[in-house]
Design a protein around this motif. Structure first.
Motif, PDB file in Angstrom:
ATOM      1  N   PHE A   1     103.947 -22.839 -34.362  1.00  0.00           N
ATOM      2  CA  PHE A   1     103.411 -23.581 -35.508  1.00  0.00           C
ATOM      3  C   PHE A   1     103.093 -22.685 -36.695  1.00  0.00           C
ATOM      4  CE2 PHE A   1      99.983 -22.376 -32.721  1.00  0.00           C
ATOM      5  CZ  PHE A   1      99.074 -21.783 -33.573  1.00  0.00           C
ATOM      6  N   LEU A   2     102.739 -21.432 -36.428  1.00  0.00           N
ATOM      7  CA  LEU A   2     102.285 -20.567 -37.513  1.00  0.00           C
ATOM      8  C   LEU A   2     103.395 -20.230 -38.525  1.00  0.00           C
ATOM      9  CD1 LEU A   2      99.702 -19.321 -38.510  1.00  0.00           C
ATOM     10  CD2 LEU A   2     100.283 -17.225 -37.292  1.00  0.00           C
TER      11      LEU A   2
ATOM     12  N   TYR B   1      99.907 -31.739 -33.574  1.00  0.00           N
ATOM     13  CA  TYR B   1      99.763 -33.138 -34.006  1.00  0.00           C
ATOM     14  C   TYR B   1      99.243 -33.200 -35.439  1.00  0.00           C
ATOM     15  CZ  TYR B   1     100.155 -34.157 -29.015  1.00  0.00           C
ATOM     16  OH  TYR B   1     100.598 -34.240 -27.717  1.00  0.00           O
ATOM     17  N   GLU B   2      98.420 -32.236 -35.805  1.00  0.00           N
ATOM     18  CA  GLU B   2      97.907 -32.176 -37.172  1.00  0.00           C
ATOM     19  C   GLU B   2      99.007 -31.739 -38.128  1.00  0.00           C
ATOM     20  OE1 GLU B   2      93.542 -30.993 -38.972  1.00  0.00           O
ATOM     21  OE2 GLU B   2      94.432 -29.687 -37.479  1.00  0.00           O
ATOM     22  N   ILE B   3      99.849 -30.809 -37.680  1.00  0.00           N
ATOM     23  CA  ILE B   3     100.958 -30.332 -38.508  1.00  0.00           C
ATOM     24  C   ILE B   3     101.939 -31.455 -38.802  1.00  0.00           C
ATOM     25  CG2 ILE B   3     103.042 -28.891 -38.370  1.00  0.00           C
ATOM     26  CD1 ILE B   3     101.226 -26.719 -37.119  1.00  0.00           C
ATOM     27  N   LEU B   4     102.129 -32.361 -37.835  1.00  0.00           N
ATOM     28  CA  LEU B   4     103.052 -33.486 -38.045  1.00  0.00           C
ATOM     29  C   LEU B   4     102.633 -34.381 -39.207  1.00  0.00           C
ATOM     30  CD1 LEU B   4     103.782 -34.621 -34.362  1.00  0.00           C
ATOM     31  CD2 LEU B   4     105.258 -33.280 -35.869  1.00  0.00           C
TER      32      LEU B   4
ATOM     33  N   GLU C   1      86.946 -20.855 -42.134  1.00  0.00           N
ATOM     34  CA  GLU C   1      88.190 -20.127 -42.422  1.00  0.00           C
ATOM     35  C   GLU C   1      88.396 -18.974 -41.446  1.00  0.00           C
ATOM     36  OE1 GLU C   1      90.525 -21.258 -44.528  1.00  0.00           O
ATOM     37  OE2 GLU C   1      89.095 -22.917 -44.616  1.00  0.00           O
ATOM     38  N   ILE C   2      87.307 -18.320 -41.050  1.00  0.00           N
ATOM     39  CA  ILE C   2      87.434 -17.249 -40.043  1.00  0.00           C
ATOM     40  C   ILE C   2      87.906 -17.847 -38.715  1.00  0.00           C
ATOM     41  CG2 ILE C   2      86.217 -15.466 -38.737  1.00  0.00           C
ATOM     42  CD1 ILE C   2      84.284 -15.206 -41.117  1.00  0.00           C
ATOM     43  N   GLU C   3      87.340 -18.997 -38.376  1.00  0.00           N
ATOM     44  CA  GLU C   3      87.760 -19.664 -37.144  1.00  0.00           C
ATOM     45  C   GLU C   3      89.252 -19.977 -37.173  1.00  0.00           C
ATOM     46  OE1 GLU C   3      83.694 -22.024 -35.758  1.00  0.00           O
ATOM     47  OE2 GLU C   3      85.081 -22.979 -37.162  1.00  0.00           O
ATOM     48  N   LYS C   4      89.739 -20.441 -38.317  1.00  0.00           N
ATOM     49  CA  LYS C   4      91.175 -20.717 -38.452  1.00  0.00           C
ATOM     50  C   LYS C   4      91.993 -19.461 -38.183  1.00  0.00           C
ATOM     51  CE  LYS C   4      91.335 -24.441 -41.897  1.00  0.00           C
ATOM     52  NZ  LYS C   4      91.874 -24.794 -43.233  1.00  0.00           N
ATOM     53  N   GLU C   5      91.607 -18.382 -38.849  1.00  0.00           N
ATOM     54  CA  GLU C   5      92.372 -17.139 -38.697  1.00  0.00           C
ATOM     55  C   GLU C   5      92.353 -16.675 -37.249  1.00  0.00           C
ATOM     56  OE1 GLU C   5      94.261 -16.020 -40.852  1.00  0.00           O
ATOM     57  OE2 GLU C   5      93.498 -16.496 -42.845  1.00  0.00           O
TER      58      GLU C   5
ATOM     59  N   PRO D   1      96.030 -26.074 -44.614  1.00  0.00           N
ATOM     60  CA  PRO D   1      95.369 -27.396 -44.623  1.00  0.00           C
ATOM     61  C   PRO D   1      95.396 -28.063 -43.249  1.00  0.00           C
ATOM     62  CG  PRO D   1      97.574 -27.582 -45.525  1.00  0.00           C
ATOM     63  CD  PRO D   1      97.375 -26.123 -45.196  1.00  0.00           C
ATOM     64  N   VAL D   2      94.964 -27.332 -42.247  1.00  0.00           N
ATOM     65  CA  VAL D   2      94.901 -27.867 -40.886  1.00  0.00           C
ATOM     66  C   VAL D   2      93.544 -27.519 -40.290  1.00  0.00           C
ATOM     67  CG1 VAL D   2      97.369 -27.892 -40.343  1.00  0.00           C
ATOM     68  CG2 VAL D   2      96.057 -25.776 -40.072  1.00  0.00           C
ATOM     69  N   LEU D   3      93.328 -27.968 -39.054  1.00  0.00           N
ATOM     70  CA  LEU D   3      92.072 -27.721 -38.352  1.00  0.00           C
ATOM     71  C   LEU D   3      90.884 -28.259 -39.153  1.00  0.00           C
ATOM     72  CD1 LEU D   3      92.796 -24.088 -37.086  1.00  0.00           C
ATOM     73  CD2 LEU D   3      92.961 -26.199 -35.774  1.00  0.00           C
ATOM     74  N   HIS D   4      91.050 -29.478 -39.665  1.00  0.00           N
ATOM     75  CA  HIS D   4      89.992 -30.086 -40.471  1.00  0.00           C
ATOM     76  C   HIS D   4      88.742 -30.378 -39.645  1.00  0.00           C
ATOM     77  CE1 HIS D   4      92.489 -30.488 -43.994  1.00  0.00           C
ATOM     78  NE2 HIS D   4      93.443 -31.067 -43.269  1.00  0.00           N
ATOM     79  N   THR D   5      88.896 -30.496 -38.334  1.00  0.00           N
ATOM     80  CA  THR D   5      87.738 -30.822 -37.498  1.00  0.00           C
ATOM     81  C   THR D   5      86.846 -29.606 -37.247  1.00  0.00           C
ATOM     82  OG1 THR D   5      88.966 -30.383 -35.468  1.00  0.00           O
ATOM     83  CG2 THR D   5      88.992 -32.637 -36.297  1.00  0.00           C
TER      84      THR D   5
END
Length: 816
Positions: free
Chosen positions: A16-17, A62-65, A346-350, A400-404
């Motif tokens: 996905f990355l 599923y979020e990427i879709l 944002e750190i969590e995303k990375e 723009p993912v991992l909005h939760t």
């Protein structure tokens, strides 16, 4: 006919990355993999064979879709490749690029079920903190809920990698089942009654077996599945079908499933038609066999061998990931502003992206891995600088993912610490009204003190064997769980205690699914085994209060039983982050007997409820058969040798001829019959009364009535009984031993006497009888001493200091 159940599981590690790479060629890696996913959905829609497929992919996909970028570039990619993938291209257009809607329809038509997983398909044993594991699991679940409205009950461990204790996190997240290698189940402890069946883990997660040979056949690119029927039938022949609950897991990688679906359907149709297998969902299996499923301890497991060369080659990246994860845990434990929480998000995303890359690290991913690490470290630096908000917004828009995540992070803190109180797990074998000695009284006072110091206390204790187990909120901030020992009918005390520890452990594991505890406090060796195990399971610090030692009680270790208890005490002391004792005497004893570091031991005296105990009615003791007008000398405690009541009875013999002096001895214990016989044999009935067990009101009335209190112990780590008599301003005679001598200053706040010395005891009793004014002054001074040093408020402050110090040290270790 022998038959079994089967289930079909399809998994895929979809890259996905690359989608977020500025390089279009790299982004194509995601689109190529997505073609396989489109093909998978198409095949499921066309499926006529009646079996449900469980799908395990990275929840982030599923979020990427849903991303406009993905839909736009996926359309362009398929358009350019439409000659190679005409069916997939047309299907994509027919579905109006809404694959998640297709997934919902497949679920509704009972063709598909979804398994959650770590959000970026990371192998969880590589995660090193509670924060990291929970983030991976809970974020994955929240994406399924928010994007698809789906509440997953099953979980897939990427590469089948599992370690003991991970089931606790699944339980806390509300998950019910997962999958594990069949060999791990076969070698579990205890071994399951039947081979080929699902089992339940210690934290009540149902684990289905993945048969090794079958898994290898299904996922071997060189295997044409010609002998699949034969392999499945040979497996079935090995299983005992008496209970008919063996289950086969048809587990395939997604592209392999697509390639071989027609062959697979043909084989499964034959096996179902011939009655060899029946399809069943995990939920239905659990419902059907819940009473017969074996509960076992599972060891570490995997389906794919570990690539040790990768770990060696990219070791610095794994170390960087661990560092970022531990820093995250440190910052997330703080109450941060909304702006700071944006940085955390944002750190969590990375970090989540990084863990996904490291699960299948390749040289071509090196630049992306380095970028994730550098970006996370830069974000951490923002906490110490005046950062540019626009830069932060840019990072948010870039991924723009991992909005939760932000909701998940903040809401979780509110859930586990919504009242702002730290949760203390307190283990004690006795607690009022089940009180054997001073330990239960101490624990009751401590609980009151801790909740006043803004802790939330969850106390696990033994229930009366005549009553059922009970959970009750005693008052605001205090929850008491009374458990029945596993072998509550057991007469052997050691076995009974073993059963109690099992019940305590089991209860806490259930509570751990609801609460995040900050620390365990254990009271004495009797709850030691459970405390030590829970410390490891919950990964939280352990503080133990040692009220007495077997060595001290007996003046050494002489019997097998004493050695057993001594060893249990040693195990608990060594496993504890910190030790609390009640006196300098006990500190010296623990230091010398167990070779414990002095800096590990904290002295916090026992406490007493400082209230006005003078307004007590004598009606409570009017039924006691002695003259209340006499000069009463009162003693109470557990009737065991080390309490020294034999010395008191010998002293009482010297007052047989004095009709004005009367001794009252209260308590129960193994020496009761011997003391009763002594009183009868020496004709002391007119001088001594042995009360047996005393209710609280009678005990307090006797303290008020008494002229003198006596505590003649040989061994007394502290002596809470001394505090009780001092509260009533009674002149108190105590043995010059243990913690008692640290409380009393001779003839100022009490009177000291040599333990076991009858003549000395008689001398000091007579001194107080002959000097009433001085005796009253000693009693008043004793009361003042207790008010200043032994009130629960002060002891609560001291205990809080130790708790906070240990919790802080634990956090520092995690960070370092």
């Amino acid at each position: 006919m022998n038959y079994s159940y089967f289930q079909a599981v399809v998994y895929a590690d979809i890259p996905f990355l690359p989608l977020f790479s500025p390089n279009k060629e790299e982004r194509n890696e995601t689109y190529i993999a997505s073609i396989q996913f489109i093909r998978f959905l198409q095949l499921l829609e066309q499926q006529t064979e009646h079996y449900i497929v469980q799908l395990a992919i990275a929840p982030i996909y599923y979020e990427i879709l849903e991303l406009p970028l993905f839909k736009e570039e996926m359309t362009a990619f398929l358009d350019a490749k439409k000659e190679d993938y005409p069916e997939e291209y047309q299907y994509w257009l027919d579905k109006n690029k809404q694959l998640n809607e297709t997934i919902k329809n497949l679920i509704q038509n009972n063709k598909l079920e979804l398994l959650s997983s770590s959000v970026t398909f990371s192998t969880l044993p590589n995660i090193s903190t509670r924060t990291g594991i929970k983030l991976q699991i809970e974020t994955g679940l929240s994406i399924l809920k928010s994007i698809l409205g789906y509440q997953a009950k099953g979980f897939w461990f990427p590469e089948g990698r599992y370690e003991p204790g991970l089931d606790l996190y699944l339980k806390k997240a509300g998950l019910e089942f997962s999958f594990i290698g069949s060999e791990t189940i076969n070698y579990s402890d205890p071994a399951p009654v039947e081979e080929g069946t699902a089992v339940v883990s210690p934290h009540d997660i149902l684990f289905f077996p993945i048969q090794k040979n079958l898994y290898g056949m299904l996922n071997d690119s060189n295997n044409q599945l010609i002998h699949l029927e034969k392999e499945i039938v040979s497996l079935l022949d090995k299983y005992n079908h008496y209970r008919q609950q063996s289950i086969i897991s048809i587990t395939m990688e997604l592209s392999r499933f697509n390639l071989n679906k027609k062959k697979l359907d043909k084989h499964l149709t034959y096996l179902m038609d011939e009655g060899f297998v029946v399809n069943i969902s995990p939920s239905m299996y659990k419902k059907q066999f819940s009473r017969d499923i074996d509960k076992v301890h599972l060891s570490a497991s995997y389906l794919e061998p570990l690539n040790e060369k990768n770990i060696e080659k990219y070791g610095q990246f794994y170390a960087a990931s661990s560092f970022i994860e531990k820093e995250l845990q440190k910052w997330k434990s703080l109450h941060l502003s909304s702006e700071a929480n944006r940085i955390i998000k944002e750190i969590e995303k990375e970090w989540l992206f990084l863990t996904g890359l490291l699960s299948s690290v390749k040289e071509k991913n090196r630049s992306n891995i380095e970028r994730c690490i550098e970006s996370a470290l830069q974000l951490f630096a923002l906490f110490h600088t005046n950062y540019d908000v626009n830069e932060l917004i840019s990072k948010e828009e870039k991924f723009p993912v991992l909005h939760t995540l932000s909701e998940n992070s903040i809401q979780k803190v509110e859930t586990t610490e919504k009242n702002g109180k730290k949760k203390i797990l307190l283990l004690s074998w006795e607690y009022p009204p089940n009180v054997v000695g001073g330990l239960g009284t101490h624990v009751a006072g401590l609980c009151e003190s801790l909740i006043k110091k803004d802790y939330e206390v969850h106390l696990i204790t033994a229930q009366d064997i005549k009553k059922e187990a009970e959970d009750r909120k005693e008052k605001e901030g205090l929850f008491v769980y009374r458990v029945k020992p596993l072998y509550y009918f057991e007469t052997n005390f050691i076995h009974w205690i073993g059963g109690l520890n099992i019940s305590i452990w089991d209860k806490v594991m259930k509570l751990a699914a609801l609460y995040s505890f900050d620390m365990i406090q254990a009271h004495d060796w009797l709850v030691g085994p459970a405390a030590i195990s829970l410390k490891e399971e919950l990964d939280i610090p352990l503080i133990s209060t040692i009220h007495a030692t077997e060595h001290g009680r007996n003046g050494g270790i002489f019997t097998e039983m004493q050695q057993f208890i001594h060893d249990k005490e040693k195990q608990l002391i060594e496993a504890s982050h910190s030790i609390i004792v009640c006196s300098e005497f006990m500190k010296e004893e623990v230091t010398s007997v167990f070779q414990t570091e002095r800096k590990k031991i904290n002295i916090i005296p026992n406490g007493i409820d400082i209230q006005d105990k003078q307004e007590i009615s004598y009606t409570y003791i009017q039924d006691l058969p002695f003259n209340k007008q006499k000069r009463i000398i009162f003693a109470m405690g557990r009737l065991v040798k080390e309490k020294g009541f034999g010395t008191l009875l010998e002293a009482a013999k010297q007052y047989k001829q004095n009709p004005n002096v009367f001794f009252v001895l209260a308590g129960v214990g193994p020496m009761y019959d011997e003391y009763k016989e002594y009183i009868e044999k020496n004709n002391l009935a007119s001088t001594v009364f042995l009360t047996g067990y005393l209710q609280e009101e009678k005990k307090r009335a006797l303290y008020q009535l008494a002229e003198i209190a006596v505590i003649p112990s040989y061994y007394e780590p502290f002596g809470i009984v001394a505090l009780e008599s001092l509260v009533f301003a009674k002149p108190t005679i105590v043995s010059n031993t243990g913690g008692l001598k640290g409380i009393v200053e001779h003839k100022k706040t009490g009177v000291l006497t040599e333990p076991g010395n009858v003549e000395n005891l008689v001398q000091e009793i007579q001194f107080l009888l002959d000097n009433e004014m001085e005796a009253k002054e000693i009693g008043k001074n004793g009361r003042k001493l207790v008010e200043q040093l032994f009130c629960w408020n002060r002891i609560g402050d001291e205990t809080k200091r130790v708790f906070e110090e240990v919790m802080m040290q634990n956090k520092m270790k995690e960070i370092v």
